[in-house]
Design an enzyme around this catalytic site. Structure first.
Site: not given
Length: 302
Positions: A209, A138, A167, A112, A143, A49-50
């Site tokens: 992470i 993850y 994560k 979503y 999000r 994402t980062t």
């Protein structure tokens, strides 16, 4: 094949530097990889994402991974972000991917769609059966709009040998404790929240992470290592030295905060791709003051 033990400690979710024309800055990315490696991180995460991966096209993603692999030069393991909300398409992508130099994948829960726990299990089952490299689950409900429950995480950890870690970014410490308490011995629990890393390590977690480790690899890695060594006096000092910075890294959007810090370190330009924009002047100035304060307090070490 990488073992779960190699994913303990500090992983860093690398940003993708851009130049003033919004093109990927491979020279800055190489500089960043060297900076975090020299800071003592244990593994790298590409295309998370980062990394603003959602704004990269397929060619750019390949080039970013290529640059990271070259700069890393096999110093530490590399994990690649590979997730999606179309299970069939994701499986097809896995089958077509060259995993040379990639040690594991980090796969976010489908976003979503809001699948049930049964749907999440079947999604990861399909991925596990297709992936030639180990998988890190993850979970980031803020999000994705769905939560990977502890029971589903544990079922996946027990049923598939190549699902080796999670994560956990739910922010729910009770859920994290359930996973740690009941997980297989060789299953690794990684914090997905920088601010909660020390509490999770204290509860028996294995590592993180991290976003902040882009800008503070040595300090954050030493905090994690101190906790592993039961030196909580040192760990708490570093933790509280960074908490105000961490809070302001995420007060607007990620990675706007950490890109500002990396600009202050003269490693990258402070450039993001729409729909993300740089920090407001007020937040930037606050971070800059905190950056200077941290440097002053820990100047002889970091």
């Amino acid at each position: 094949m990488i073992s779960a033990q190699q994913l303990k400690g500090t992983g860093v979710a690398l940003v993708t530097p851009f130049n003033e024309h919004k093109q990927v800055d491979h020279e800055a990315l190489t500089k960043l990889v060297n900076f975090v490696n020299e800071g003592g991180v244990n593994f790298l995460v590409a295309l998370g994402t980062t990394a603003e991966t959602a704004t990269l096209n397929d060619k750019e993603r390949l080039e970013v991974v290529k640059t990271i692999k070259k700069a890393n030069n096999s110093r530490v393991p590399i994990v690649m972000g590979m997730g999606g909300n179309n299970t069939s398409q994701l499986t097809d992508t896995i089958n077509k991917t060259d995993f040379d130099g990639i040690d594991a994948i980090l796969s976010v829960t489908p976003f979503y769609n809001k699948p049930t726990q049964k749907g999440l299990y079947q999604h990861y089952k399909t991925i596990a059966e297709a992936s030639p490299v180990p998988i890190i689950l993850y979970n980031v409900p803020s999000r994705t709009g769905c939560n990977l429950d502890a029971s589903t995480c544990l079922q996946l950890a027990n049923d598939f040998d190549n699902i080796i870690a999670v994560k956990e970014a739910s922010g729910d410490l009770l859920q994290v404790m359930d996973i740690i308490k009941h997980k297989p011995d060789d299953f690794v629990v990684l914090s997905g929240d920088d601010a909660l890393t020390l509490p999770i390590l204290g509860l028996g977690g294995d590592g993180v992470i991290s976003v902040v480790a882009n800008g503070y690899p040595k300090a954050f890695s030493q905090m994690v290592q101190a906790a592993h060594n039961d030196n909580y006096i040192k760990a708490r000092r570093l933790h509280y030295g960074l908490t105000d910075i961490i809070k302001n890294l995420f007060i607007e959007s990620n990675p706007a905060g950490i890109k500002a810090i990396l600009e202050m370190r003269e490693i990258i330009d402070n450039q993001l791709r729409l729909p993300l924009v740089p920090l407001t002047e007020q937040t930037y100035d606050t971070l800059k003051a905190q950056f200077k304060a941290f440097q002053a307090e820990f100047w002889n070490a970091f």
